[in-house]
Design a protein around this motif. Sequence first.
Motif, mmCIF file in Angstrom:
data_model
loop_
_atom_site.group_PDB
_atom_site.id
_atom_site.type_symbol
_atom_site.label_atom_id
_atom_site.label_comp_id
_atom_site.label_asym_id
_atom_site.label_seq_id
_atom_site.Cartn_x
_atom_site.Cartn_y
_atom_site.Cartn_z
ATOM 1 N N LEU A 164 0.807 -1.214 0.000
ATOM 2 C CA LEU A 164 0.000 0.000 0.000
ATOM 3 C C LEU A 164 0.844 1.269 0.000
ATOM 4 O O LEU A 164 0.323 2.359 -0.187
ATOM 5 C CB LEU A 164 -0.946 0.002 1.206
ATOM 6 N N SER A 165 2.149 1.142 0.220
ATOM 7 C CA SER A 165 3.021 2.321 0.277
ATOM 8 C C SER A 165 3.970 2.382 -0.928
ATOM 9 O O SER A 165 5.140 2.692 -0.788
ATOM 10 C CB SER A 165 3.824 2.307 1.578
ATOM 11 N N LEU A 166 3.444 2.072 -2.106
ATOM 12 C CA LEU A 166 4.268 2.142 -3.312
ATOM 13 C C LEU A 166 4.474 3.586 -3.718
ATOM 14 O O LEU A 166 3.591 4.397 -3.525
ATOM 15 C CB LEU A 166 3.600 1.370 -4.457
ATOM 16 N N PRO A 167 5.575 3.997 -4.255
ATOM 17 C CA PRO A 167 6.766 3.232 -4.622
ATOM 18 C C PRO A 167 7.622 2.871 -3.411
ATOM 19 O O PRO A 167 7.716 3.630 -2.460
ATOM 20 C CB PRO A 167 7.512 4.169 -5.558
ATOM 21 N N VAL A 168 8.227 1.709 -3.475
ATOM 22 C CA VAL A 168 9.066 1.177 -2.402
ATOM 23 C C VAL A 168 10.478 1.002 -2.944
ATOM 24 O O VAL A 168 10.669 0.520 -4.054
ATOM 25 C CB VAL A 168 8.519 -0.186 -1.915
ATOM 26 N N SER A 169 11.474 1.386 -2.147
ATOM 27 C CA SER A 169 12.868 1.204 -2.522
ATOM 28 C C SER A 169 13.575 0.444 -1.405
ATOM 29 O O SER A 169 13.432 0.801 -0.231
ATOM 30 C CB SER A 169 13.525 2.560 -2.753
ATOM 31 N N PHE A 170 14.326 -0.597 -1.768
ATOM 32 C CA PHE A 170 15.030 -1.403 -0.759
ATOM 33 C C PHE A 170 16.231 -2.079 -1.402
ATOM 34 O O PHE A 170 16.402 -2.061 -2.617
ATOM 35 C CB PHE A 170 14.084 -2.439 -0.127
ATOM 36 N N HIS A 171 17.075 -2.669 -0.579
ATOM 37 C CA HIS A 171 18.257 -3.403 -1.040
ATOM 38 C C HIS A 171 18.004 -4.898 -0.860
ATOM 39 O O HIS A 171 17.413 -5.321 0.132
ATOM 40 C CB HIS A 171 19.499 -2.998 -0.241
ATOM 41 N N GLN A 189 19.909 -2.620 -5.603
ATOM 42 C CA GLN A 189 18.852 -1.740 -5.133
ATOM 43 C C GLN A 189 17.638 -1.946 -6.024
ATOM 44 O O GLN A 189 17.748 -1.966 -7.256
ATOM 45 C CB GLN A 189 19.277 -0.280 -5.188
ATOM 46 N N ILE A 190 16.471 -2.084 -5.400
ATOM 47 C CA ILE A 190 15.236 -2.352 -6.140
ATOM 48 C C ILE A 190 14.227 -1.271 -5.813
ATOM 49 O O ILE A 190 14.012 -0.939 -4.643
ATOM 50 C CB ILE A 190 14.666 -3.738 -5.775
ATOM 51 N N GLU A 191 13.600 -0.725 -6.848
ATOM 52 C CA GLU A 191 12.502 0.228 -6.693
ATOM 53 C C GLU A 191 11.274 -0.387 -7.351
ATOM 54 O O GLU A 191 11.312 -0.739 -8.522
ATOM 55 C CB GLU A 191 12.820 1.550 -7.379
ATOM 56 N N ILE A 192 10.196 -0.505 -6.587
ATOM 57 C CA ILE A 192 8.954 -1.058 -7.123
ATOM 58 C C ILE A 192 7.919 0.051 -7.190
ATOM 59 O O ILE A 192 7.594 0.669 -6.172
ATOM 60 C CB ILE A 192 8.439 -2.222 -6.247
ATOM 61 N N HIS A 193 7.408 0.288 -8.396
ATOM 62 C CA HIS A 193 6.322 1.229 -8.630
ATOM 63 C C HIS A 193 5.118 0.421 -9.102
ATOM 64 O O HIS A 193 5.226 -0.770 -9.365
ATOM 65 C CB HIS A 193 6.715 2.256 -9.698
ATOM 66 N N ARG A 194 3.987 1.050 -9.255
ATOM 67 C CA ARG A 194 2.792 0.326 -9.696
ATOM 68 C C ARG A 194 2.911 -0.190 -11.131
ATOM 69 O O ARG A 194 2.363 -1.236 -11.459
ATOM 70 C CB ARG A 194 1.553 1.199 -9.581
ATOM 71 N N GLU A 195 3.611 0.533 -11.983
ATOM 72 C CA GLU A 195 3.694 0.138 -13.384
ATOM 73 C C GLU A 195 5.068 -0.349 -13.815
ATOM 74 O O GLU A 195 5.212 -0.896 -14.903
ATOM 75 C CB GLU A 195 3.253 1.284 -14.299
ATOM 76 N N ARG A 196 6.107 -0.198 -12.990
ATOM 77 C CA ARG A 196 7.448 -0.640 -13.373
ATOM 78 C C ARG A 196 8.283 -1.004 -12.152
ATOM 79 O O ARG A 196 7.967 -0.620 -11.035
ATOM 80 C CB ARG A 196 8.162 0.424 -14.199
ATOM 81 N N ASP A 204 -1.183 -16.768 7.987
ATOM 82 C CA ASP A 204 -2.273 -15.846 7.668
ATOM 83 C C ASP A 204 -1.737 -14.511 7.159
ATOM 84 O O ASP A 204 -2.281 -13.929 6.213
ATOM 85 C CB ASP A 204 -3.155 -15.621 8.903
ATOM 86 N N GLU A 205 -0.681 -14.024 7.782
ATOM 87 C CA GLU A 205 -0.091 -12.751 7.381
ATOM 88 C C GLU A 205 0.462 -12.829 5.956
ATOM 89 O O GLU A 205 0.249 -11.918 5.148
ATOM 90 C CB GLU A 205 1.024 -12.372 8.356
ATOM 91 N N ILE A 206 1.151 -13.902 5.641
ATOM 92 C CA ILE A 206 1.749 -14.041 4.314
ATOM 93 C C ILE A 206 0.663 -14.260 3.254
ATOM 94 O O ILE A 206 0.790 -13.790 2.120
ATOM 95 C CB ILE A 206 2.818 -15.164 4.286
ATOM 96 N N ALA A 207 -0.434 -14.923 3.613
ATOM 97 C CA ALA A 207 -1.533 -15.141 2.655
ATOM 98 C C ALA A 207 -2.241 -13.829 2.321
ATOM 99 O O ALA A 207 -2.575 -13.579 1.154
ATOM 100 C CB ALA A 207 -2.525 -16.145 3.215
ATOM 101 N N THR A 208 -2.459 -12.972 3.305
ATOM 102 C CA THR A 208 -3.089 -11.672 3.026
ATOM 103 C C THR A 208 -2.155 -10.773 2.220
ATOM 104 O O THR A 208 -2.599 -10.061 1.316
ATOM 105 C CB THR A 208 -3.509 -10.960 4.323
ATOM 106 N N ALA A 209 -0.859 -10.810 2.534
ATOM 107 C CA ALA A 209 0.101 -10.019 1.769
ATOM 108 C C ALA A 209 0.178 -10.522 0.321
ATOM 109 O O ALA A 209 0.279 -9.723 -0.613
ATOM 110 C CB ALA A 209 1.482 -10.086 2.417
ATOM 111 N N TRP A 210 0.111 -11.828 0.139
ATOM 112 C CA TRP A 210 0.130 -12.441 -1.186
ATOM 113 C C TRP A 210 -1.039 -11.922 -2.028
ATOM 114 O O TRP A 210 -0.878 -11.512 -3.176
ATOM 115 C CB TRP A 210 0.061 -13.954 -1.022
ATOM 116 N N GLN A 211 -2.219 -11.903 -1.438
ATOM 117 C CA GLN A 211 -3.417 -11.423 -2.129
ATOM 118 C C GLN A 211 -3.341 -9.920 -2.401
ATOM 119 O O GLN A 211 -3.714 -9.453 -3.476
ATOM 120 C CB GLN A 211 -4.673 -11.750 -1.301
ATOM 121 N N MET A 212 -2.823 -9.135 -1.442
ATOM 122 C CA MET A 212 -2.715 -7.684 -1.620
ATOM 123 C C MET A 212 -1.757 -7.335 -2.755
ATOM 124 O O MET A 212 -2.053 -6.464 -3.584
ATOM 125 C CB MET A 212 -2.261 -7.017 -0.318
#
Length: 156
Positions: free
Chosen positions: A6-13, A25-32, A87-95
């Motif tokens: 829910l907090s996209l864009p996300v940047s992490f190593h 380094q990885i940046e995840i946006h909604r479209e790229r 349960d936590e990983i299943a909800t994150a998977w669906q999100m």
Amino acid sequence: MRLDPLSLPVSFHAHDTRADDGVRQIEIHRERVVLRRALHGMRMAVNVRVSDFLGIALRGIDDAQMLVLVHRDPSLTIPLGVSSDCDEIATAWQMWSDILALPLLPEDKAREPALRRRRHNAIRARRPKFLVRRRRGDLLNPANIHQGECEIIARD
């Protein structure tokens, strides 16, 4: 490690065995998705559309489960989170699947290798270019063959 979709864009190593530092380094946006790393002293950034990924997969590791963004090329597969709570990983998977509009992949589907590329030359069997311009002669044209006739020669 757990990323919030829910907090996209996300940047992490993330860990990368082939990179110079062992980290990318990885940046995840909604479209790229943008992957940055250094390889043999050359810095590079790989920009991949989200639609190019196969889907979101759940992989089991030791006592926890890992959520990954699966690409056909295994070096472009991205970890999204690790948790021991099912349960936590299943909800994150669906999100993640809903937000990125990618399918949920079962474990066996996520590990299929990429198809091999064609190695043969597709135009090798074609005629050479200069022969393509020329018209082929018809050897079996019935208008050019005269059988059973006497030859008439006209002389002056």
